[in-house]
Scaffold this active site. Structure first.
Site, PDB file in Angstrom:
ATOM      1  N   CYS A 132      43.938  43.806  43.901  1.00  0.00           N
ATOM      2  CA  CYS A 132      42.482  43.785  44.059  1.00  0.00           C
ATOM      3  C   CYS A 132      42.150  44.235  45.473  1.00  0.00           C
ATOM      4  O   CYS A 132      42.804  43.806  46.437  1.00  0.00           O
ATOM      5  CB  CYS A 132      41.959  42.369  43.822  1.00  0.00           C
ATOM      6  SG  CYS A 132      40.173  42.199  44.010  1.00  0.00           S
ATOM      7  N   HIS A 174      39.237  43.532  34.733  1.00  0.00           N
ATOM      8  CA  HIS A 174      39.304  43.094  36.132  1.00  0.00           C
ATOM      9  C   HIS A 174      37.915  43.154  36.787  1.00  0.00           C
ATOM     10  O   HIS A 174      37.484  42.183  37.427  1.00  0.00           O
ATOM     11  CB  HIS A 174      40.285  44.010  36.876  1.00  0.00           C
ATOM     12  CG  HIS A 174      40.447  43.710  38.324  1.00  0.00           C
ATOM     13  ND1 HIS A 174      41.570  43.105  38.838  1.00  0.00           N
ATOM     14  CD2 HIS A 174      39.632  43.956  39.390  1.00  0.00           C
ATOM     15  CE1 HIS A 174      41.434  42.969  40.156  1.00  0.00           C
ATOM     16  NE2 HIS A 174      40.266  43.490  40.515  1.00  0.00           N
ATOM     17  N   GLU A 175      37.220  44.278  36.602  1.00  0.00           N
ATOM     18  CA  GLU A 175      35.909  44.427  37.240  1.00  0.00           C
ATOM     19  C   GLU A 175      34.860  43.513  36.591  1.00  0.00           C
ATOM     20  O   GLU A 175      33.988  42.969  37.282  1.00  0.00           O
ATOM     21  CB  GLU A 175      35.448  45.884  37.194  1.00  0.00           C
ATOM     22  CG  GLU A 175      36.396  46.881  37.857  1.00  0.00           C
ATOM     23  CD  GLU A 175      36.796  46.499  39.268  1.00  0.00           C
ATOM     24  OE1 GLU A 175      36.012  45.830  39.962  1.00  0.00           O
ATOM     25  OE2 GLU A 175      37.912  46.871  39.678  1.00  0.00           O
ATOM     26  N   HIS A 178      34.975  40.152  38.130  1.00  0.00           N
ATOM     27  CA  HIS A 178      34.271  40.056  39.417  1.00  0.00           C
ATOM     28  C   HIS A 178      32.806  39.686  39.224  1.00  0.00           C
ATOM     29  O   HIS A 178      32.245  38.895  39.999  1.00  0.00           O
ATOM     30  CB  HIS A 178      34.347  41.388  40.159  1.00  0.00           C
ATOM     31  CG  HIS A 178      35.577  41.568  40.978  1.00  0.00           C
ATOM     32  ND1 HIS A 178      35.939  40.705  41.992  1.00  0.00           N
ATOM     33  CD2 HIS A 178      36.547  42.522  40.939  1.00  0.00           C
ATOM     34  CE1 HIS A 178      37.065  41.110  42.546  1.00  0.00           C
ATOM     35  NE2 HIS A 178      37.464  42.215  41.927  1.00  0.00           N
TER      36      HIS A 178
END
Length: 220
Positions: A132, A174-175, A178
């Site tokens: 990351c 993953h994004e 966030h």
């Protein structure tokens, strides 16, 4: 999310921009040339640990400029994806320039995304190294599904459906994490999380130095 070390980014071959196939796309996307580099937030900062707000104004100059800046920042940091809160803006938006496991390059942005994953009975989990940009220098294996679909909008409010497999599916997940206030560290056992933070402390200054050099080479 950093580009995987074992994967090279395909250039001008089999490219999908905003989910649509195109004949070619420049190695340096036009957003990179227009944007400015912003500081990447680091794990532990509050903006990374709370859910982001929906974008409510589409088609604005500010939103376009943010996307351009995020592309440039991602490029300088050698990233495959970057969420808005990673540049300190708590809006539900991320950008990506990421290959999948078939060598297809995916380039674009998505606003207010909702992630669809396969049903538990049909999903396939893959353990693979993940890093990351907000945990500079650290990598750990994380289980992700090998397929994902993100539904949302482009910067002008047009509906988008972005489908990903393999490494690109990992990037989408993953994004999306966030934007709800999570990093990949939150998916790790306590021992692995501590090791990732140790890796970050040992390597972060070298990562920051590389970013500074690349930013200077890019100019402006």
């Amino acid at each position: 999310m950093p580009v995987g070390h074992e994967r090279s980014r395909p250039i001008d071959r089999r490219v999908r921009v905003q989910g649509h196939p195109v004949d070619s796309h420049p190695a340096l996307p036009p957003e990179v040339r227009r944007g400015s580099v912003r500081r990447v937030t680091v794990v532990g900062e509050d903006v990374l640990s709370r859910p982001c707000r929906d974008v409510t104004e589409f088609g604005s100059a500010d939103l376009s400029a943010l996307i351009d800046d995020m592309f440039r920042t991602m490029h300088v940091a050698d990233g495959a994806g970057l969420a808005a809160n990673q540049v300190g803006v708590d809006l539900r938006l991320f950008v990506y320039d990421c290959p999948d496991d078939n060598g297809i390059r995916h380039v674009g942005h998505i606003v207010n995304p909702v992630l669809d994953l396969p049903d538990p009975g049909s999903r396939r989990l893959i353990d693979d190294d993940e890093g990351c940009l907000s945990v500079p220098g650290a990598t750990k294996k994380v289980a992700r599904t090998d397929r994902a679909v993100a539904r949302g909008f482009d910067k002008d409010g047009n509906p988008l459906v972005i489908e990903g497999t393999g490494y690109f599916a990992r990037c989408l997940q993953h994004e999306a994490d966030h934007l709800v206030g999570h990093t990949y560290l939150d998916r790790l056992p306590k021992r692995d999380r501590k090791d990732a933070l140790r890796q970050m402390e040992d390597r972060r200054e070298a990562v920051f130095a590389r970013r500074a050099v690349k930013s200077a080479q890019l100019g402006r």
